[in-house]
Design a protein around this motif. Structure first.
Motif, PDB file in Angstrom:
ATOM      1  N   CYS A 189       0.855  -1.177   0.000  1.00  0.00           N
ATOM      2  CA  CYS A 189       0.000   0.000   0.000  1.00  0.00           C
ATOM      3  C   CYS A 189       0.896   1.234   0.000  1.00  0.00           C
ATOM      4  O   CYS A 189       1.779   1.348   0.858  1.00  0.00           O
ATOM      5  CB  CYS A 189      -0.895  -0.003   1.233  1.00  0.00           C
ATOM      6  N   PRO A 190       0.698   2.161  -0.937  1.00  0.00           N
ATOM      7  CA  PRO A 190       1.529   3.356  -0.962  1.00  0.00           C
ATOM      8  C   PRO A 190       1.234   4.325   0.181  1.00  0.00           C
ATOM      9  O   PRO A 190       1.997   5.248   0.418  1.00  0.00           O
ATOM     10  CB  PRO A 190       1.207   3.993  -2.317  1.00  0.00           C
ATOM     11  N   VAL A 191       0.155   4.113   0.918  1.00  0.00           N
ATOM     12  CA  VAL A 191      -0.200   4.992   2.027  1.00  0.00           C
ATOM     13  C   VAL A 191       0.435   4.506   3.329  1.00  0.00           C
ATOM     14  O   VAL A 191       1.133   5.248   4.000  1.00  0.00           O
ATOM     15  CB  VAL A 191      -1.737   5.109   2.173  1.00  0.00           C
ATOM     16  N   CYS A 192       0.217   3.232   3.672  1.00  0.00           N
ATOM     17  CA  CYS A 192       0.708   2.723   4.961  1.00  0.00           C
ATOM     18  C   CYS A 192       1.862   1.732   4.841  1.00  0.00           C
ATOM     19  O   CYS A 192       2.500   1.417   5.831  1.00  0.00           O
ATOM     20  CB  CYS A 192      -0.428   2.084   5.746  1.00  0.00           C
ATOM     21  N   MET A 233      -0.068  -6.487   0.433  1.00  0.00           N
ATOM     22  CA  MET A 233      -1.366  -7.066   0.099  1.00  0.00           C
ATOM     23  C   MET A 233      -1.193  -8.066  -1.028  1.00  0.00           C
ATOM     24  O   MET A 233      -0.349  -7.882  -1.903  1.00  0.00           O
ATOM     25  CB  MET A 233      -2.329  -5.970  -0.376  1.00  0.00           C
ATOM     26  N   LEU A 234      -1.994  -9.109  -1.019  1.00  0.00           N
ATOM     27  CA  LEU A 234      -2.087 -10.026  -2.148  1.00  0.00           C
ATOM     28  C   LEU A 234      -3.354  -9.650  -2.905  1.00  0.00           C
ATOM     29  O   LEU A 234      -4.458  -9.710  -2.370  1.00  0.00           O
ATOM     30  CB  LEU A 234      -2.154 -11.478  -1.685  1.00  0.00           C
ATOM     31  N   ILE A 235      -3.176  -9.231  -4.146  1.00  0.00           N
ATOM     32  CA  ILE A 235      -4.284  -8.725  -4.947  1.00  0.00           C
ATOM     33  C   ILE A 235      -4.579  -9.704  -6.075  1.00  0.00           C
ATOM     34  O   ILE A 235      -3.650 -10.154  -6.758  1.00  0.00           O
ATOM     35  CB  ILE A 235      -3.932  -7.334  -5.519  1.00  0.00           C
ATOM     36  N   PRO A 236      -5.842 -10.062  -6.296  1.00  0.00           N
ATOM     37  CA  PRO A 236      -6.179 -10.962  -7.403  1.00  0.00           C
ATOM     38  C   PRO A 236      -5.724 -10.364  -8.742  1.00  0.00           C
ATOM     39  O   PRO A 236      -5.866  -9.163  -8.970  1.00  0.00           O
ATOM     40  CB  PRO A 236      -7.701 -11.066  -7.347  1.00  0.00           C
ATOM     41  N   VAL A 239      -8.107   0.019  -6.053  1.00  0.00           N
ATOM     42  CA  VAL A 239      -8.327  -0.860  -4.899  1.00  0.00           C
ATOM     43  C   VAL A 239      -8.129  -0.028  -3.637  1.00  0.00           C
ATOM     44  O   VAL A 239      -7.616   1.077  -3.683  1.00  0.00           O
ATOM     45  CB  VAL A 239      -7.366  -2.077  -4.898  1.00  0.00           C
ATOM     46  N   SER A 240      -8.539  -0.582  -2.502  1.00  0.00           N
ATOM     47  CA  SER A 240      -8.295   0.096  -1.230  1.00  0.00           C
ATOM     48  C   SER A 240      -7.656  -0.885  -0.262  1.00  0.00           C
ATOM     49  O   SER A 240      -7.933  -2.079  -0.280  1.00  0.00           O
ATOM     50  CB  SER A 240      -9.578   0.685  -0.655  1.00  0.00           C
ATOM     51  N   HIS A 277      -6.500   4.485  -0.951  1.00  0.00           N
ATOM     52  CA  HIS A 277      -6.900   4.134  -2.309  1.00  0.00           C
ATOM     53  C   HIS A 277      -5.719   4.261  -3.260  1.00  0.00           C
ATOM     54  O   HIS A 277      -4.953   5.222  -3.178  1.00  0.00           O
ATOM     55  CB  HIS A 277      -8.038   5.042  -2.786  1.00  0.00           C
ATOM     56  N   PHE A 278      -5.586   3.289  -4.168  1.00  0.00           N
ATOM     57  CA  PHE A 278      -4.522   3.288  -5.165  1.00  0.00           C
ATOM     58  C   PHE A 278      -4.889   2.325  -6.276  1.00  0.00           C
ATOM     59  O   PHE A 278      -5.877   1.601  -6.173  1.00  0.00           O
ATOM     60  CB  PHE A 278      -3.178   2.908  -4.531  1.00  0.00           C
ATOM     61  N   HIS A 279      -4.117   2.325  -7.356  1.00  0.00           N
ATOM     62  CA  HIS A 279      -4.354   1.406  -8.464  1.00  0.00           C
ATOM     63  C   HIS A 279      -3.474   0.172  -8.287  1.00  0.00           C
ATOM     64  O   HIS A 279      -2.298   0.293  -7.936  1.00  0.00           O
ATOM     65  CB  HIS A 279      -4.045   2.072  -9.806  1.00  0.00           C
ATOM     66  N   ALA A 280      -4.043  -0.986  -8.532  1.00  0.00           N
ATOM     67  CA  ALA A 280      -3.307  -2.238  -8.423  1.00  0.00           C
ATOM     68  C   ALA A 280      -2.317  -2.341  -9.575  1.00  0.00           C
ATOM     69  O   ALA A 280      -2.712  -2.300 -10.740  1.00  0.00           O
ATOM     70  CB  ALA A 280      -4.275  -3.422  -8.449  1.00  0.00           C
ATOM     71  N   THR A 281      -1.037  -2.428  -9.239  1.00  0.00           N
ATOM     72  CA  THR A 281       0.009  -2.564 -10.251  1.00  0.00           C
ATOM     73  C   THR A 281       0.965  -3.656  -9.821  1.00  0.00           C
ATOM     74  O   THR A 281       1.321  -3.760  -8.648  1.00  0.00           O
ATOM     75  CB  THR A 281       0.795  -1.257 -10.443  1.00  0.00           C
ATOM     76  N   ASP A 282       1.378  -4.463 -10.750  1.00  0.00           N
ATOM     77  CA  ASP A 282       2.315  -5.546 -10.476  1.00  0.00           C
ATOM     78  C   ASP A 282       3.722  -4.973 -10.524  1.00  0.00           C
ATOM     79  O   ASP A 282       4.182  -4.513 -11.569  1.00  0.00           O
ATOM     80  CB  ASP A 282       2.141  -6.656 -11.516  1.00  0.00           C
TER      81      ASP A 282
END
Length: 76
Positions: free
Chosen positions: A10-13, A17-20, A28-29, A36-41
């Protein structure tokens, strides 16, 4: 083996996270801080630069100011 999830911090905290994989590119949040941020690999992106550090500090300051305001309103 095909991956079904990817790891992202998470770029905030900073929590991991494991994101599908289906959510790649979607907003995503974070389940920890609700950031809130965009899921990027990360394996498909270059490493984050110094400019991200500034946005992280701005977000931290926003949260501190909001918390201070909430505490001041709660005082009699």
């Amino acid at each position: 083996m095909i991956r079904s999830r990817f790891f992202q911090r998470c770029p905030v905290c900073g929590r991991g996270m494991l994101i599908p994989i289906e959510q790649l590119g979607d907003p995503v949040s974070c389940s920890h801080c609700s950031g809130h941020f965009h899921a990027t690999d990360a394996s498909a992106c270059p490493p984050r630069g110094v400019q991200d550090h500034g946005s992280l500090m701005r977000r931290a300051n926003e949260l501190l100011v909001a918390e201070s305001s909430d505490m001041a309103e709660a005082l009699p």
